[in-house]
Design a protein around this motif. Structure first.
Motif, short mmCIF file in Angstrom:
data_model
loop_
_atom_site.label_atom_id
_atom_site.label_comp_id
_atom_site.label_asym_id
_atom_site.label_seq_id
_atom_site.Cartn_x
_atom_site.Cartn_y
_atom_site.Cartn_z
N ARG A 25 -33.20 2.86 35.80
CA ARG A 25 -34.00 1.92 36.57
C ARG A 25 -35.16 1.35 35.76
NH1 ARG A 25 -31.24 -0.01 38.18
NH2 ARG A 25 -32.23 -0.99 39.97
N ASP A 48 -32.43 -15.36 36.28
CA ASP A 48 -32.04 -13.96 36.11
C ASP A 48 -31.11 -13.89 34.90
OD1 ASP A 48 -30.91 -11.44 36.22
OD2 ASP A 48 -30.53 -11.49 38.38
N ALA A 83 -34.13 -4.46 37.33
CA ALA A 83 -34.31 -5.90 37.50
C ALA A 83 -34.26 -6.27 38.98
CB ALA A 83 -33.25 -6.66 36.73
N LYS A 84 -33.55 -5.48 39.76
CA LYS A 84 -33.44 -5.78 41.19
C LYS A 84 -34.82 -5.79 41.85
CE LYS A 84 -29.85 -4.35 43.88
NZ LYS A 84 -28.99 -3.37 44.55
N SER A 96 -30.33 -2.39 32.24
CA SER A 96 -29.14 -1.77 32.83
C SER A 96 -27.85 -2.18 32.14
CB SER A 96 -29.02 -2.16 34.30
OG SER A 96 -29.98 -1.48 35.06
N LYS A 97 -27.69 -3.47 31.89
CA LYS A 97 -26.40 -3.97 31.43
C LYS A 97 -26.28 -3.90 29.90
CE LYS A 97 -26.30 -5.20 35.81
NZ LYS A 97 -25.48 -4.70 36.88
N ASN A 112 -23.23 -13.28 37.78
CA ASN A 112 -22.51 -12.38 38.68
C ASN A 112 -22.36 -13.17 39.98
OD1 ASN A 112 -21.69 -10.35 40.38
ND2 ASN A 112 -23.53 -9.10 40.17
N TRP A 162 -25.09 -13.62 43.23
CA TRP A 162 -25.25 -12.16 43.43
C TRP A 162 -25.85 -11.88 44.81
CZ3 TRP A 162 -30.07 -9.14 41.88
CH2 TRP A 162 -29.85 -7.76 41.96
N TYR A 185 -27.56 -10.59 32.16
CA TYR A 185 -26.30 -10.49 31.39
C TYR A 185 -26.36 -11.27 30.08
CZ TYR A 185 -24.41 -8.47 35.64
OH TYR A 185 -24.20 -7.65 36.72
C1 LIG Z 1 -27.26 -10.67 38.54
C2 LIG Z 1 -27.90 -9.34 38.61
N1 LIG Z 1 -29.23 -9.26 38.55
C3 LIG Z 1 -29.86 -8.09 38.61
C4 LIG Z 1 -29.15 -6.90 38.76
C5 LIG Z 1 -29.92 -5.63 38.90
O1 LIG Z 1 -29.93 -4.83 37.79
P1 LIG Z 1 -30.82 -3.52 37.72
O2 LIG Z 1 -29.88 -2.39 37.56
O3 LIG Z 1 -31.68 -3.71 36.50
O4 LIG Z 1 -31.63 -3.42 38.95
C6 LIG Z 1 -27.77 -6.93 38.84
C7 LIG Z 1 -27.01 -5.69 39.03
O5 LIG Z 1 -25.87 -5.65 39.41
C8 LIG Z 1 -27.12 -8.18 38.75
O6 LIG Z 1 -25.79 -8.28 38.81
#
Ligand SMILES: Cc1ncc(COP(=O)(O)O)c(C=O)c1O
Length: 381
Positions: free
Chosen positions: A238, A197, A98-99, A229-230, A169, A123, A200
């Motif tokens: 990834r 985003d 997602a990053k 990821s979460k 976050n 974040w 979560y």
């Molecule tokens: C708010 C938020 N968005 C996106 C991500 C990124 O997640 P990814 O592992 O899918 O890149 C994180 C990861 O810590 C996050 O806390």
């Protein structure tokens, strides 16, 4: 020798702490890591098996840059069923995490001098993406419960983007519908894009998650970000995605295709499996996070901390202003108690009184951490 644009960005604070903690571990210290943003669970077996099957079937070649058709369809369907969004597979871009989706989405929308409204705290990566795009971050201070302020006060003629993250976050706050409706109204009235985003979304304790992209009139204004990821404990794989108005997805795809090309082929196949009925693994993980949250919050409250119970994600944002502030306390916890947490200053200019504690660690480690916190921090106040 380096680019002036990159000089605008700092190294990720969470990764910097992880490095310091790793150095102490290397020296043989028993470090409790409460600084990471990753579930401490393994990826469910059935998802691993589907990736292995995909490799054996030969799904090891280049894929379309935007992602394989079956996954984009599965994501569009998920967004419809779970989130009430009306997007076609063409509007979906699959990314390595997602990053990466946040990065290309922000670059697709912002240009030199454009403003983006970011809640303080947020974040760490959002501000870096805004700066890299040549944009300017306008920080909007959240209230005592980490809810958004009146965003109208921060809108100017240059505002192009508002970024929201609920559950969030570093606070674990889940925004009530009313706050999201206010933001939606401002976005529509001022022709502003909202980046939501929702990574979560599934890690939530009793409250309801609302997707702002499902609100009336928001279809053309929202970029929804999510990933695997979460919810599926797939951090290392990834895999993430964005869904946006077609024009934005096309712009983001240009950057994506010239940089990472696409998310790993067999990982995309595992993503399709992850989106199928989930075998109960999410519920089990969320119940465990909830139990840990309660242990952590109860322990801190009994030491006298003013500690709000987060409704989602696996973070607690703790006010340590009375103990010397976030930078001081996080250094002290690391050096004296061997506990790694993240200083609040990483998340926004007005958050330096706080530390972020991640409770993605076993109950036993959380109990240990509480004991160490009590002796190092509250004893000396
Ligand atoms: C708010 C938020 N968005 C996106 C991500 C990124 O997640 P990814 O592992 O899918 O890149 C994180 C990861 O810590 C996050 O806390």
């Amino acid at each position: 020798m380096t680019s002036s644009r990159l000089n605008l960005i700092q190294e990720s604070a969470t990764l910097a702490i992880a490095k310091l903690a790793a150095d102490l571990k290397q020296e043989g210290r028993d470090v409790i890591t409460l600084s990471l943003g990753e579930p401490d669970f393994d990826t469910p077996d059935y998802i691993c098996e589907s990736a292995i099957d995909a490799i054996r079937r030969g799904e090891t070649h280049y894929t379309p840059s935007a992602g394989i058709a079956q996954l984009r369809e599965a994501i569009a369907k998920k967004l419809h069923t779970d989130n009430g969004l009306d997007v076609t597979p063409d509007q979906v871009l699959v990314t390595p995490g997602a990053k990466q989706a946040v990065f290309v989405a922000v670059q697709a929308v912002l240009g030199e001098g454009d403003e983006a409204i970011l809640l303080d705290p947020s974040w760490v990566t959002y501000d870096a993406c805004i700066r890299y795009a040549g944009g300017r971050t306008v920080w909007a201070q959240t209230d005592h419960d980490f809810m958004p302020p009146d965003i109208k006060d921060y809108v100017t003629a240059k505002t192009k983007l508002i970024i929201i993250n609920s559950p969030g976050n570093p606070t674990g706050a889940v925004f009530d519908k009313k706050y999201l409706e206010d933001i939606a109204e401002i976005a529509i009235d001022n022709e502003i894009v909202v980046l939501a985003d929702e990574i979560y979304e599934k890690i939530i304790y009793g409250k309801k998650h609302f997707s702002i992209g499902s609100f009336e009139g928001m279809h053309d204004h929202v970029i929804t970000i999510n990933g695997f990821s979460k919810a599926y404990a797939m951090t290392g794989w990834r895999l993430g995605y964005m869904a946006a108005p077609a024009e934005i997805t096309r712009a983001a795809l240009k950057l994506h295709s010239h940089s990472v090309s696409h998310a790993t082929s067999f990982v995309q196949h595992a993503g399709i499996t992850a989106l199928s009925p989930d075998h109960g693994s999410i519920d089990a993980m969320v119940n465990e996070f909830k139990a840990r949250r309660d242990i952590l919050v109860g322990g801190l409250q009994s030491m006298g901390f003013d500690c709000r119970k987060p409704d989602g994600a696996f973070y607690l944002f703790l006010d340590v202003g009375d103990y010397g502030g976030g930078d001081y306390v996080s250094k002290r916890l690391l050096n004296d108690a061997y506990i790694a947490v993240t200083p609040g200053s990483a998340f926004g200019p007005e958050s330096s009184d706080f530390i972020r504690i991640s409770y993605a660690a076993s109950r036993e480690r959380i109990y240990d951490a509480l004991e160490r916190i009590e002796t190092t921090i509250s004893a000396t106040g």
